[in-house]
Write a protein that holds these residues in place. Structure first.
Motif, PDB file in Angstrom:
ATOM      1  N   PRO A  11      12.092  22.562   5.881  1.00 35.72           N
ATOM      2  CA  PRO A  11      11.775  21.797   7.090  1.00 35.72           C
ATOM      3  C   PRO A  11      11.617  20.305   6.801  1.00 35.72           C
ATOM      4  O   PRO A  11      11.451  19.893   5.651  1.00 35.72           O
ATOM      5  CB  PRO A  11      10.436  22.403   7.559  1.00 35.72           C
ATOM      6  CG  PRO A  11       9.875  23.100   6.378  1.00 35.72           C
ATOM      7  CD  PRO A  11      11.022  23.508   5.511  1.00 35.72           C
ATOM      8  N   SER A  12      11.678  19.491   7.851  1.00 36.36           N
ATOM      9  CA  SER A  12      11.462  18.049   7.707  1.00 36.36           C
ATOM     10  C   SER A  12      10.090  17.812   7.096  1.00 36.36           C
ATOM     11  O   SER A  12       9.134  18.507   7.419  1.00 36.36           O
ATOM     12  CB  SER A  12      11.507  17.355   9.065  1.00 36.36           C
ATOM     13  OG  SER A  12      12.726  17.623   9.675  1.00 36.36           O
ATOM     14  N   GLY A  13      10.009  16.829   6.204  1.00 36.98           N
ATOM     15  CA  GLY A  13       8.734  16.502   5.598  1.00 36.98           C
ATOM     16  C   GLY A  13       8.349  17.429   4.458  1.00 36.98           C
ATOM     17  O   GLY A  13       7.235  17.359   3.950  1.00 36.98           O
ATOM     18  N   SER A  14       9.283  18.285   4.046  1.00 39.82           N
ATOM     19  CA  SER A  14       8.940  19.216   2.967  1.00 39.82           C
ATOM     20  C   SER A  14       9.066  18.547   1.598  1.00 39.82           C
ATOM     21  O   SER A  14       8.665  19.105   0.591  1.00 39.82           O
ATOM     22  CB  SER A  14       9.846  20.442   3.025  1.00 39.82           C
ATOM     23  OG  SER A  14      11.199  20.056   2.947  1.00 39.82           O
ATOM     24  N   GLY A  15       9.638  17.325   1.573  1.00 38.41           N
ATOM     25  CA  GLY A  15       9.739  16.594   0.307  1.00 38.41           C
ATOM     26  C   GLY A  15      11.097  16.697  -0.360  1.00 38.41           C
ATOM     27  O   GLY A  15      11.289  16.173  -1.450  1.00 38.41           O
ATOM     28  N   LYS A  16      12.060  17.338   0.300  1.00 42.59           N
ATOM     29  CA  LYS A  16      13.353  17.545  -0.367  1.00 42.59           C
ATOM     30  C   LYS A  16      14.084  16.235  -0.651  1.00 42.59           C
ATOM     31  O   LYS A  16      14.591  16.034  -1.749  1.00 42.59           O
ATOM     32  CB  LYS A  16      14.279  18.499   0.408  1.00 42.59           C
ATOM     33  CG  LYS A  16      13.948  18.744   1.857  1.00 42.59           C
ATOM     34  CD  LYS A  16      14.866  19.726   2.493  1.00 42.59           C
ATOM     35  CE  LYS A  16      15.350  19.233   3.861  1.00 42.59           C
ATOM     36  NZ  LYS A  16      14.275  18.713   4.733  1.00 42.59           N
ATOM     37  N   SER A  17      14.102  15.335   0.335  1.00 43.32           N
ATOM     38  CA  SER A  17      14.778  14.049   0.112  1.00 43.32           C
ATOM     39  C   SER A  17      14.043  13.229  -0.943  1.00 43.32           C
ATOM     40  O   SER A  17      14.667  12.601  -1.800  1.00 43.32           O
ATOM     41  CB  SER A  17      14.860  13.246   1.413  1.00 43.32           C
ATOM     42  OG  SER A  17      15.817  13.814   2.264  1.00 43.32           O
TER      43      SER A  17
END
Lengths: 253, 226
Positions: free
Chosen positions: A37-43
Motif C-alpha cells: 500500500p501507499s506509505g509502506s516504504g517501498k519507494s
C-alpha cells in the motif's frame, strides 16, 4: 556474488520510522517486484539503494562493494563519496515522474551522462543513444523535447537514458503510476524486454498483473516492513499472511 | 527685447544641446553596461553562496542582501562617494564614476542574487535526483541541468530589474556625474526651456524599448522546449 545485499535497513524521517529493518538479497538477472500500500516504504527503500536517501542504520552492498554498514553503536557509516559514486554508477533508476531534462531533446537527455560522466566521445554516445531509442521504439522522436512527448514516450526515453550508462542493476520507482492506463502497456513491454535480457531489476509497482508476469520474486511491504516474499504464485495465489491477502483483495477486486 | 531673444529657438544651440546630451547618454550607458555585465554574474555567485550548505557563507550573503536591498541606493551611492574617505585608516577617495560603478554593481547584484536564488529553487527536485542517479556531480548538475532551466524562468524578473537600472542610472546625478538627466537639467536652467527634459525622456524610452524587445526575443529563444 549477489547484485544487491541490503540488511536491516532502518530509515527515519524525523520521528517517523519509514523503514523498520528491511533485508533483501537480489541475484544476478533476478527481477524483483515490490508491492504494497501507499506509505509502506517501498519507494523509500528503493531510493536508499542508490543513495537518494540516507539510511539511519543497516548495510547495503552492491556487487560485492559495501556502500554503507552499521557501526558499533548501530548508526550507518557510509564509505567516502567518491566510492559511493563509483558503486551507484552501476545502478540505473527510472522515476515515477520521468524527471527528463525538459531543456534537452530525447537524444540529448540520453547522451548527457555518457558524455559528462563517462567522458565518452559525442559521436559514440549518439550511436548508443540511437540504438537505445530504437530499442524502446522511439527512433522518430529523438529530436523532440519532453514536452512534445506523451507520458509513455517520456518514460521510455527515461529508461533509455538510464540504460545509456550501461548499468548492471535497474531500479524502477512506480514507472507507470503517472501514466494514462492506455499508455502503461508500452512502458511495461520495454521493461519486459529488459527482463528477457536478464537485466537485474527491482521494480516498485502497483501493476499486479505485470508483477505476476515478469517478476521472479515478489516482496510485499507494509508499515516499513517486509510482510511476505516469494514467487509470484506464492504471493498472488496462496499468500500466507493475512495482511497480504487483505491488500491483494483490495487491489485485485 | 532680450527676453524675446531668449525664447527664440536657435537651431545652432539645439544641436549643441543634442551633442552634450549624447555625451550624457554615453555616461548613462557606461554605468548601465558596467552594472549589467558585472552584477549579473556576481548575483549568480551570491545566489549559489546563499543556497550553499556552508551556513556561515549563506548567512553572510543573507545579511549582505538584506543590507543592500534594505537601504536606498542613493544612500549607498553617498556612502561610497562621500562617506568612504572619512573612515579612519582604510578610507579611500574614489573618483565619481568608480564610486557609481561600485555602488550600482553591489546593489544590483543583491537583487539579482534573490532572483536567481528563487529561480534555482523553483526547479523540481526530481531534476537533481535524476542527475544524481546518472552520476552527475553537484556542479555538473548546476551547470548543465539546473541553471539552463533557471535562465528561462528568471528572464521576466531580470528584465524588470534591467529596465529599472536604465532609470536608476539617473541617481548618479546626485554625486555630480554628468549623465543624461544632469545635462538635460543644466540646459533647462541655462536656457529656460522645457524641451531638454522631453529629449531626455525620449532617450530613456528608446533604451527601455530596445531592452524590452531584447528580452522578449530571449524569452522566445529559451522557450523552445516548453
Amino acid at each position: 556474488m549477489s547484485m544487491i545485499v541490503a540488511e536491516n535497513i532502518v530509515k527515519r524521517f524525523g520521528n517517523l520510522e519509514v523503514l523498520s529493518g528491511i533485508s533483501m538479497t537480489v541475484e544476478k538477472g533476478e527481477v524483483i517486484a515490490i508491492i504494497g500500500p501507499s506509505g509502506s516504504g517501498k519507494s523509500t527503500f528503493l531510493r536508499c539503494l542508490n543513495h537518494l536517501e540516507i539510511i539511519d542504520s543497516g548495510s547495503i552492498t552492491i556487487e560485492g562493494r559495501t556502500m554503507v554498514q552499521s557501526d558499533r553503536d548501530g548508526g550507518a557509516r557510509y564509505v567516502p563519496d567518491s566510492q559511493i559514486k563509483a558503486i551507484c554508477k552501476k545502478i540505473g533508476m527510472v522515476f515515477q515522474n520521468f524527471n527528463l531534462f525538459p531543456h534537452k531533446t530525447a537524444l540529448e537527455n540520453i547522451i548527457e551522462a555518457p558524455i559528462i560522466v563517462n567522458k565518452m566521445k559525442k559521436q559514440d554516445a549518439i550511436k548508443i543513444a540511437e540504438s537505445l531509442l530504437e530499442k524502446v521504439g522511439l527512433s522518430d522522436k529523438k529530436d523532440n523535447y519532453p514536452s512534445q512527448l506523451s507520458g509513455g514516450q517520456k518514460q521510455r526515453v527515461a529508461i533509455a537514458r538510464a540504460l545509456a550508462m550501461a548499468p548492471d542493476i535497474m531500479l524502477f520507482d512506480e514507472p507507470t503510476s503517472a501514466l494514462d492506463p492506455e499508455l502503461t502497456g508500452e512502458v511495461l513491454k520495454v521493461i519486459k524486454d529488459l527482463a528477457e535480457e536478464d537485466m537485474t531489476m527491482v521494480i516498485v509497482t502497483h501493476e499486479m498483473g505485470f508483477a505476476k508476469e515478469v517478476a521472479d520474486r515478489v516482496i510485499f511491504m507494509d508499515g516499513g516492513r517486509i510482510i511476505e516474499e516469494g514467487s509470484p504464485d506464492e504471493i498472488f495465489v496462496k499468500p500466507k499472511q493475512e495482511r497480504t491477502r487483505a491488500f491483494l483483495d483490495k487491489v485485485l477486486s | 527685447m532680450a527676453n524675446y531673444i531668449s525664447f527664440t529657438f536657435s537651431m545652432e544651440s539645439f544641436f549643441k544641446l543634442l551633442g552634450s546630451m549624447f555625451q550624457g547618454l554615453g555616461t548613462t550607458l557606461s554605468i548601465f553596461f558596467v552594472t549589467a555585465i558585472l552584477s549579473l554574474p556576481l548575483g549568480l555567485l551570491l545566489a549559489l553562496a546563499r543556497i550553499s550548505k556552508f551556513k556561515a557563507l549563506s548567512i553572510f550573503v543573507g545579511v549582505y542582501i538584506w543590507v543592500l536591498r534594505g537601504t536606498p541606493l542613493l544612500l549607498q551611492l553617498f556612502f561610497v562617494f562621500y562617506g568612504l574617505p572619512y573612515i579612519p585608516y582604510v578610507g579611500v577617495t574614489l573618483d565619481r564614476m568608480t564610486a557609481a560603478y561600485i555602488s550600482f554593481v553591489l546593489n544590483y547584484a543583491a537583487y539579482f542574487a534573490e532572483i536567481f536564488r528563487a529561480g534555482i529553487q523553483s526547479i523540481d527536485k526530481g531534476q537533481y535526483e535524476a542527475s544524481k542517479a546518472l552520476g552527475l556531480t553537484y556542479w555538473q548538475t548546476m551547470r548543465r541541468i539546473i541553471l539552463p532551466q533557471t535562465i528561462r524562468r528568471v528572464l521576466p524578473p531580470v528584465s524588470n530589474e534591467i529596465i529599472t537600472l536604465v532609470k536608476d542610472t539617473a541617481l548618479v546625478y546626485s554625486i555630480g556625474v554628468s549623465e543624461l538627466l544632469k545635462v538635460a537639467r543644466n540646459a533647462v536652467y541655462r536656457d529656460a526651456v522645457t524641451y531638454p527634459f522631453a529629449i531626455a525622456a525620449v532617450f530613456y524610452l528608446v533604451m527601455t524599448y530596445v531592452l524590452t524587445k531584447l528580452f522578449n526575443w530571449l524569452e522566445k529563444r529559451y522557450s523552445v522546449y516548453e
